[in-house]
Scaffold this motif. Structure first.
Motif, PDB file in Angstrom:
ATOM      1  N   ARG A   1      42.546  32.207  38.595  1.00 17.56           N
ATOM      2  CA  ARG A   1      41.102  32.372  38.420  1.00 17.56           C
ATOM      3  C   ARG A   1      40.382  31.996  39.704  1.00 17.56           C
ATOM      4  O   ARG A   1      40.561  30.902  40.221  1.00 17.56           O
ATOM      5  CB  ARG A   1      40.602  31.500  37.262  1.00 17.56           C
ATOM      6  N   SER A   2      39.582  32.909  40.214  1.00 12.32           N
ATOM      7  CA  SER A   2      38.884  32.669  41.468  1.00 12.32           C
ATOM      8  C   SER A   2      37.524  33.369  41.407  1.00 12.32           C
ATOM      9  O   SER A   2      37.062  33.764  40.335  1.00 12.32           O
ATOM     10  CB  SER A   2      39.724  33.185  42.642  1.00 12.32           C
ATOM     11  N   ARG A   3      36.895  33.519  42.560  1.00 12.01           N
ATOM     12  CA  ARG A   3      35.618  34.219  42.625  1.00 12.01           C
ATOM     13  C   ARG A   3      35.400  34.731  44.044  1.00 12.01           C
ATOM     14  O   ARG A   3      35.945  34.184  45.007  1.00 12.01           O
ATOM     15  CB  ARG A   3      34.458  33.308  42.218  1.00 12.01           C
ATOM     16  N   ILE A   4      34.637  35.794  44.134  1.00  9.69           N
ATOM     17  CA  ILE A   4      34.303  36.398  45.426  1.00  9.69           C
ATOM     18  C   ILE A   4      32.813  36.170  45.674  1.00  9.69           C
ATOM     19  O   ILE A   4      31.972  36.476  44.822  1.00  9.69           O
ATOM     20  CB  ILE A   4      34.613  37.900  45.424  1.00  9.69           C
ATOM     21  N   GLY A   5      32.511  35.616  46.831  1.00  7.70           N
ATOM     22  CA  GLY A   5      31.116  35.384  47.184  1.00  7.70           C
ATOM     23  C   GLY A   5      30.494  36.611  47.824  1.00  7.70           C
ATOM     24  O   GLY A   5      31.146  37.361  48.552  1.00  7.70           O
ATOM     25  N   LEU A   6      29.229  36.851  47.534  1.00  6.92           N
ATOM     26  CA  LEU A   6      28.450  37.941  48.136  1.00  6.92           C
ATOM     27  C   LEU A   6      27.139  37.343  48.623  1.00  6.92           C
ATOM     28  O   LEU A   6      26.367  36.819  47.834  1.00  6.92           O
ATOM     29  CB  LEU A   6      28.185  39.048  47.110  1.00  6.92           C
TER      30      LEU A   6
ATOM     31  N   VAL B   1      41.817  41.456  37.627  1.00 11.91           N
ATOM     32  CA  VAL B   1      40.802  41.606  36.577  1.00 11.91           C
ATOM     33  C   VAL B   1      39.469  41.159  37.162  1.00 11.91           C
ATOM     34  O   VAL B   1      39.257  39.961  37.394  1.00 11.91           O
ATOM     35  CB  VAL B   1      41.150  40.782  35.322  1.00 11.91           C
ATOM     36  N   MET B   2      38.591  42.137  37.428  1.00 10.28           N
ATOM     37  CA  MET B   2      37.294  41.835  38.018  1.00 10.28           C
ATOM     38  C   MET B   2      36.278  41.518  36.926  1.00 10.28           C
ATOM     39  O   MET B   2      36.207  42.193  35.903  1.00 10.28           O
ATOM     40  CB  MET B   2      36.784  43.018  38.838  1.00 10.28           C
ATOM     41  N   GLY B   3      35.502  40.468  37.158  1.00 10.40           N
ATOM     42  CA  GLY B   3      34.406  40.153  36.264  1.00 10.40           C
ATOM     43  C   GLY B   3      33.140  40.885  36.675  1.00 10.40           C
ATOM     44  O   GLY B   3      33.172  41.811  37.499  1.00 10.40           O
TER      45      GLY B   3
ATOM     46  N   VAL C   1      31.130  36.798  42.120  1.00 10.32           N
ATOM     47  CA  VAL C   1      31.746  37.671  41.126  1.00 10.32           C
ATOM     48  C   VAL C   1      33.067  37.029  40.684  1.00 10.32           C
ATOM     49  O   VAL C   1      33.948  36.784  41.519  1.00 10.32           O
ATOM     50  CB  VAL C   1      32.038  39.070  41.705  1.00 10.32           C
ATOM     51  N   PRO C   2      33.235  36.720  39.390  1.00  6.34           N
ATOM     52  CA  PRO C   2      34.502  36.126  38.946  1.00  6.34           C
ATOM     53  C   PRO C   2      35.635  37.141  39.024  1.00  6.34           C
ATOM     54  O   PRO C   2      35.439  38.343  38.817  1.00  6.34           O
ATOM     55  CB  PRO C   2      34.209  35.719  37.496  1.00  6.34           C
ATOM     56  N   VAL C   3      36.834  36.662  39.345  1.00  2.40           N
ATOM     57  CA  VAL C   3      38.009  37.536  39.439  1.00  2.40           C
ATOM     58  C   VAL C   3      39.238  36.739  39.042  1.00  2.40           C
ATOM     59  O   VAL C   3      39.326  35.531  39.286  1.00  2.40           O
ATOM     60  CB  VAL C   3      38.156  38.100  40.879  1.00  2.40           C
ATOM     61  N   THR C   4      40.177  37.396  38.380  1.00  2.36           N
ATOM     62  CA  THR C   4      41.452  36.789  38.021  1.00  2.36           C
ATOM     63  C   THR C   4      42.569  37.568  38.686  1.00  2.36           C
ATOM     64  O   THR C   4      42.672  38.790  38.499  1.00  2.36           O
ATOM     65  CB  THR C   4      41.665  36.776  36.494  1.00  2.36           C
ATOM     66  N   ILE C   5      43.387  36.865  39.480  1.00  2.04           N
ATOM     67  CA  ILE C   5      44.496  37.485  40.188  1.00  2.04           C
ATOM     68  C   ILE C   5      45.800  37.085  39.506  1.00  2.04           C
ATOM     69  O   ILE C   5      46.098  35.907  39.362  1.00  2.04           O
ATOM     70  CB  ILE C   5      44.550  37.045  41.662  1.00  2.04           C
ATOM     71  N   LYS C   6      46.576  38.064  39.074  1.00  2.13           N
ATOM     72  CA  LYS C   6      47.903  37.819  38.530  1.00  2.13           C
ATOM     73  C   LYS C   6      48.934  38.348  39.517  1.00  2.13           C
ATOM     74  O   LYS C   6      48.734  39.406  40.122  1.00  2.13           O
ATOM     75  CB  LYS C   6      48.068  38.498  37.167  1.00  2.13           C
ATOM     76  N   ALA C   7      50.025  37.609  39.702  1.00  2.00           N
ATOM     77  CA  ALA C   7      51.065  38.000  40.647  1.00  2.00           C
ATOM     78  C   ALA C   7      52.419  37.854  39.963  1.00  2.00           C
ATOM     79  O   ALA C   7      52.946  36.748  39.833  1.00  2.00           O
ATOM     80  CB  ALA C   7      50.999  37.149  41.908  1.00  2.00           C
TER      81      ALA C   7
END
Length: 247
Positions: A97-102, A68-70, A115-121
């Motif tokens: 819940r994590s985030r990707i830096g740019l 799920v990309m924020g 950019v906030p991102v949620t990873i489900k596994a």
């Protein structure tokens, strides 16, 4: 006599500057809007290969991921950048819940946004079937396999039965709870000051002696024991309340 013309000239100059600022702000807003969409695409393009490399590679526990990309803050105003680099911020991981830096690595002004991102596994894990009291010893009948989100909690999943069967519960467990590392603790085999049996074996020989435990013995962990001659050894605590040492 020259005051009036000078005043008119200053007013005209002021109007020109105001028009220029208004144009610049409009152009800046358009630039920021376009860049936001491009930055989010850069984050998405970077994410999947990075996620494939970060996930457990054990074929025994196949995981099905959902992402799920924020979105970036639409109010961002960023300087132009010729090259943007995506990265995982220090101390972060692509899990839950994590985030990707740019970050801008080639431009007149360096910047860094996230950019906030949620990873489900989702994958198989052991789920508690019935209430279990705190401090109880878990048995195979206490849990059953079900598909759960491994990334829903920071604590790791106890994916194999031998990782939790025979362990003591760290707190009361309720039905539906996923068995994770924080839910159990090693079973206490003996206390400091207890007499314990120390064993060792090898090719064609075995040795056994009784010693004094200097530390509490938790199954699967190391404990220190003083032998009758005064020598202190460190060995691995076994489920049968003995200590195994390697010679």
């Amino acid at each position: 006599m020259r005051t009036a013309p000078l005043r008119h000239l200053l007013q005209a100059l002021r109007q020109t500057l105001l028009l220029a600022c208004a144009w610049a702000l409009g152009a800046g807003a358009a630039f920021a809007s376009d860049t936001t969409a491009e930055l989010e695409k850069t984050a998405r393009d970077w994410l999947q290969p990075a996620l494939d490399a970060a996930l457990p590679q054990d074929a025994s526990f196949p995981l099905r991921t959902e992402v799920v990309m924020g979105s970036l803050d639409s109010r961002l105003r960023l300087a132009p950048c010729a090259r943007v680099e995506a990265h995982l911020p220090p101390g972060s991981r692509l899990w839950g819940r994590s985030r990707i830096g740019l970050r801008c690595v080639e431009g007149p002004r360096r910047w860094n946004v996230y950019v906030p991102v949620t990873i489900k596994a989702f994958g198989p894990a052991w789920v508690v079937k019935r209430p279990v009291d705190a401090g109880a010893t878990l048995s195979q009948d206490d849990a059953e396999l079900a598909e759960v989100d491994w990334a829903a909690h920071p604590s790791g999943v106890l994916a194999r039965a031998d990782m939790w069967v025979g362990q003591q519960t760290a707190f009361a467990l309720t039905p539906g709870l996923t068995l994770r590392e924080n839910a159990v603790r090693p079973q206490r085999a003996f206390g400091a000051g207890d007499q314990v049996r120390v064993n060792s074996s090898g090719s064609g020989f075995s040795i056994s002696a009784t010693g004094l435990a200097l530390t509490a013995g938790l199954v699967g962990q190391s404990a220190r024991v003083r032998l009758p001659g005064g020598r202190v050894i460190t060995g691995l605590v076994q489920p049968d309340q003995t200590v195994e040492i390697a010679l």
